[in-house]
Scaffold this motif. Structure first.
Motif, short mmCIF file in Angstrom:
data_model
loop_
_atom_site.label_atom_id
_atom_site.label_comp_id
_atom_site.label_asym_id
_atom_site.label_seq_id
_atom_site.Cartn_x
_atom_site.Cartn_y
_atom_site.Cartn_z
N VAL A 70 3.91 -15.83 6.06
CA VAL A 70 3.01 -14.83 5.45
C VAL A 70 3.85 -13.92 4.55
O VAL A 70 4.79 -13.27 5.02
CB VAL A 70 2.30 -13.99 6.53
N ALA A 75 -0.99 -5.51 2.20
CA ALA A 75 -2.44 -5.39 1.93
C ALA A 75 -3.21 -5.23 3.24
O ALA A 75 -4.12 -4.40 3.34
CB ALA A 75 -2.93 -6.62 1.17
N GLY A 76 -2.84 -6.02 4.25
CA GLY A 76 -3.49 -5.89 5.55
C GLY A 76 -3.26 -4.53 6.19
O GLY A 76 -4.17 -3.95 6.79
N ALA A 106 3.68 -9.10 0.67
CA ALA A 106 2.58 -8.48 -0.08
C ALA A 106 1.26 -8.59 0.69
O ALA A 106 0.45 -7.65 0.72
CB ALA A 106 2.44 -9.12 -1.46
N ALA A 107 1.04 -9.74 1.34
CA ALA A 107 -0.18 -9.92 2.13
C ALA A 107 -0.19 -9.00 3.34
O ALA A 107 -1.23 -8.45 3.72
CB ALA A 107 -0.31 -11.37 2.57
#
Length: 196
Positions: free
Chosen positions: A53, A60-61, A56-57
């Motif tokens: 993962v 965002a989460g 950046a993801a």
């Protein structure tokens, strides 16, 4: 804001200004700090460990989760001449957390229920048989309960807040220690990344 009678004409009964109660600042700060302490190291660790993962993801989460938590912690209880209402910020989606309102004339009783942790919560029971959870983590809880008793005639002498302030103070201190560990973890993760 206090619930004091406002001036009215002799022919009308006195009304009360709405009293607004928000979640205790100690609870809000503690829970937001704990969320930060639990999530902030994750993107750094993801980058260093080459996790599937991307950072950046994860960022965002974290942002989406923080907005959700902030929205839930924005709960407000409004007590007026007509009834009691629980609301959330306008921007917070009702899909996740709905407020409720209950006119005083619909309040039948205030019923205690045991929690899984051994505490007690209280529900307003309406004449139609529906239950509405009494918010118990607001600042000024004793005043809120006093207004409920004044408007409904229900004896609230035994109604106490779900958690005492010292519990959140201990959790806040533990969270601050965790944030120190987080800072050490992030510094080390950046150092490892710089040596790669």
């Amino acid at each position: 804001m206090s619930a004091q009678p406002i001036a009215s004409s002799p022919s009308s009964a006195p009304v009360f200004e709405p009293a607004v109660f928000q979640l205790s600042p100690l609870i809000r700060i503690t829970l937001l700090s704990l969320y930060t302490a639990l999530t902030i190291p994750l993107p750094f660790l993801s980058e260093v460990t080459k996790a599937p993962v991307p950072p950046a993801a994860i960022w965002a989460g974290i942002v989406v989760g923080a907005l959700g938590l902030y929205g839930v912690l924005g709960e407000r209880v409004i007590v007026s001449e007509e009834g009691i209402e629980v609301t959330y910020p306008n921007w917070f989606p009702r899909l996740f957390r709905k407020g409720w309102s209950l006119p005083w004339t619909e309040v039948k009783s205030l019923k205690p229920r045991s929690t899984g942790q051994g505490g007690l919560v209280y529900y307003f029971l309406s004449h139609s048989g529906e239950g509405y959870l009494l918010p118990m983590r607001v600042a000024g809880f004793a005043k809120l309960v006093g207004l409920v008793e004044a408007k409904t005639g229900i004896d609230t002498r035994d109604v106490r807040p779900l958690s005492q302030p010292w519990m959140y103070l201990i959790l806040l201190l533990c969270t601050l220690l965790l944030l120190l560990v987080d800072a050490w973890t992030i510094v080390n993760a950046i150092g490892v990344k710089g040596n790669l």
